[in-house]
Design an enzyme around this catalytic site. Structure first.
Site, short mmCIF file in Angstrom:
data_model
loop_
_atom_site.label_atom_id
_atom_site.label_comp_id
_atom_site.label_asym_id
_atom_site.label_seq_id
_atom_site.Cartn_x
_atom_site.Cartn_y
_atom_site.Cartn_z
N ARG A 60 51.89 12.70 43.15
CA ARG A 60 51.62 12.14 44.48
C ARG A 60 50.56 12.93 45.24
O ARG A 60 50.01 12.44 46.23
CB ARG A 60 52.93 12.06 45.28
CG ARG A 60 53.82 10.93 44.83
CD ARG A 60 55.14 10.96 45.56
NE ARG A 60 56.18 11.56 44.77
CZ ARG A 60 57.25 12.17 45.28
NH1 ARG A 60 57.39 12.28 46.58
NH2 ARG A 60 58.17 12.68 44.49
N GLU A 97 63.43 20.44 44.75
CA GLU A 97 64.65 20.02 45.44
C GLU A 97 65.63 19.37 44.46
O GLU A 97 66.83 19.54 44.60
CB GLU A 97 64.32 19.05 46.60
CG GLU A 97 65.54 18.78 47.48
CD GLU A 97 65.31 17.73 48.55
OE1 GLU A 97 64.23 17.11 48.59
OE2 GLU A 97 66.25 17.50 49.33
O1 LIG Z 1 58.92 21.51 47.55
P1 LIG Z 1 59.59 21.05 46.30
O2 LIG Z 1 61.10 21.19 46.37
O3 LIG Z 1 59.03 21.71 45.08
O4 LIG Z 1 59.35 19.49 46.17
C1 LIG Z 1 58.11 18.87 46.43
C2 LIG Z 1 57.56 18.18 45.22
O5 LIG Z 1 58.43 17.12 44.79
C3 LIG Z 1 57.68 15.92 44.62
O6 LIG Z 1 57.09 15.83 43.36
P2 LIG Z 1 57.83 15.41 42.01
O7 LIG Z 1 58.04 16.65 41.19
O8 LIG Z 1 59.03 14.58 42.32
O9 LIG Z 1 56.72 14.61 41.20
P3 LIG Z 1 55.83 13.32 41.40
O10 LIG Z 1 54.76 13.67 42.41
O11 LIG Z 1 55.27 13.16 40.03
O12 LIG Z 1 56.68 12.17 41.87
C4 LIG Z 1 56.59 16.06 45.65
O13 LIG Z 1 55.49 15.20 45.38
C5 LIG Z 1 56.23 17.52 45.57
O14 LIG Z 1 55.29 17.78 44.53
N1 LIG Z 2 63.36 14.45 49.72
C1 LIG Z 2 62.24 14.22 49.02
N2 LIG Z 2 61.60 13.03 49.14
C2 LIG Z 2 60.46 12.79 48.43
N3 LIG Z 2 59.93 13.65 47.58
C3 LIG Z 2 60.54 14.84 47.42
N4 LIG Z 2 60.24 15.91 46.66
C4 LIG Z 2 61.20 16.84 46.87
N5 LIG Z 2 62.09 16.43 47.76
C5 LIG Z 2 61.72 15.18 48.13
#
Ligand SMILES: O=P(O)(O)OC[C@H]1O[C@H](OP(=O)(O)OP(=O)(O)O)[C@H](O)[C@@H]1O
Ligand SMILES: Nc1ncnc2[nH]cnc12
Length: 177
Positions: A60, A97
């Site tokens: 993202r 998370e």
């Molecule tokens: O601060 P954190 O607890 O590390 O969480 C944040 C991360 O989680 C989500 O990515 P995700 O790993 O779900 O991957 P995506 O972007 O491929 O959906 C978001 O886009 C951040 O990169």
């Molecule tokens: N609560 C949340 N919503 C969307 N993306 C996330 N990545 C980590 N935590 C998230």
């Protein structure tokens, strides 16, 4: 009047696990006003700060990170989940998370001394951003700003990144877990 980006972000409870309030940017990116406002608000917040590169976190962090790099006239570096980059890489494991993962960067993607803007859609625990910062610093470059569309302050990620000595900027925040 400033557009409130939160009005475009959908919340889906219990995704991907029970207890997680998932802040869904698909509805923000899907809306022409939301999409443009996000890029424009971030560009305005950067003012006259200069960066050599934007590094975006998969997946993202790629879309609007690349749009911002286009707007600033600089290159975009991909920090990808493990096993996706074809060249020689370095990697970092991290917890987020709702799970665990590994991210990688090409070892020739940045030059030593580069001033880098790290970009992602959201910061929660900060595990993903911390791993990205470590990769960039291992290449001898410097994260002069870490920027996010959304902060979840109750999860402490932004404070953690600031404690590492990295400045941050966010466009909006959601209270609660
Ligand atoms: O601060 P954190 O607890 O590390 O969480 C944040 C991360 O989680 C989500 O990515 P995700 O790993 O779900 O991957 P995506 O972007 O491929 O959906 C978001 O886009 C951040 O990169
Ligand atoms: N609560 C949340 N919503 C969307 N993306 C996330 N990545 C980590 N935590 C998230």
């Amino acid at each position: 009047m400033t557009v409130d980006l939160r009005d475009f972000i959908r919340t889906i409870p219990d995704f991907p696990h029970e207890g997680i309030m998932f802040r869904d940017v698909t509805t923000l990116f899907n809306d022409p006003v939301g999409l443009r406002e996000t890029v424009d608000q971030m560009a305005a917040a950067l003012g006259d700060q200069k960066f050599d590169k934007i590094a975006g976190l998969e997946a993202r962090g790629f879309m609007l990170g690349a749009a911002l790099a286009y707007k600033l006239g600089i290159g975009f570096t991909m920090i990808r989940k493990a096993g996706k980059l074809p060249g020689s890489t370095i990697s970092e494991d991290y917890a987020l998370e709702y799970g665990q993962a590994t991210v990688e960067i090409h070892d020739d993607a940045l030059d030593a001394g580069d001033k880098v803007l790290l970009f992602d859609d959201l910061i929660a625990t900060g595990g993903t951003a911390e791993a990205g910062i470590k990769l960039i610093e291992r290449l001898g470059a410097e994260v002069t700003l870490a920027a996010f569309i959304i902060d979840l302050p109750d999860l402490g990620g932004r404070a953690k990144i600031e404690k590492m000595g990295v400045k941050t900027h966010v466009l909006c925040a959601f209270d609660g877990l």
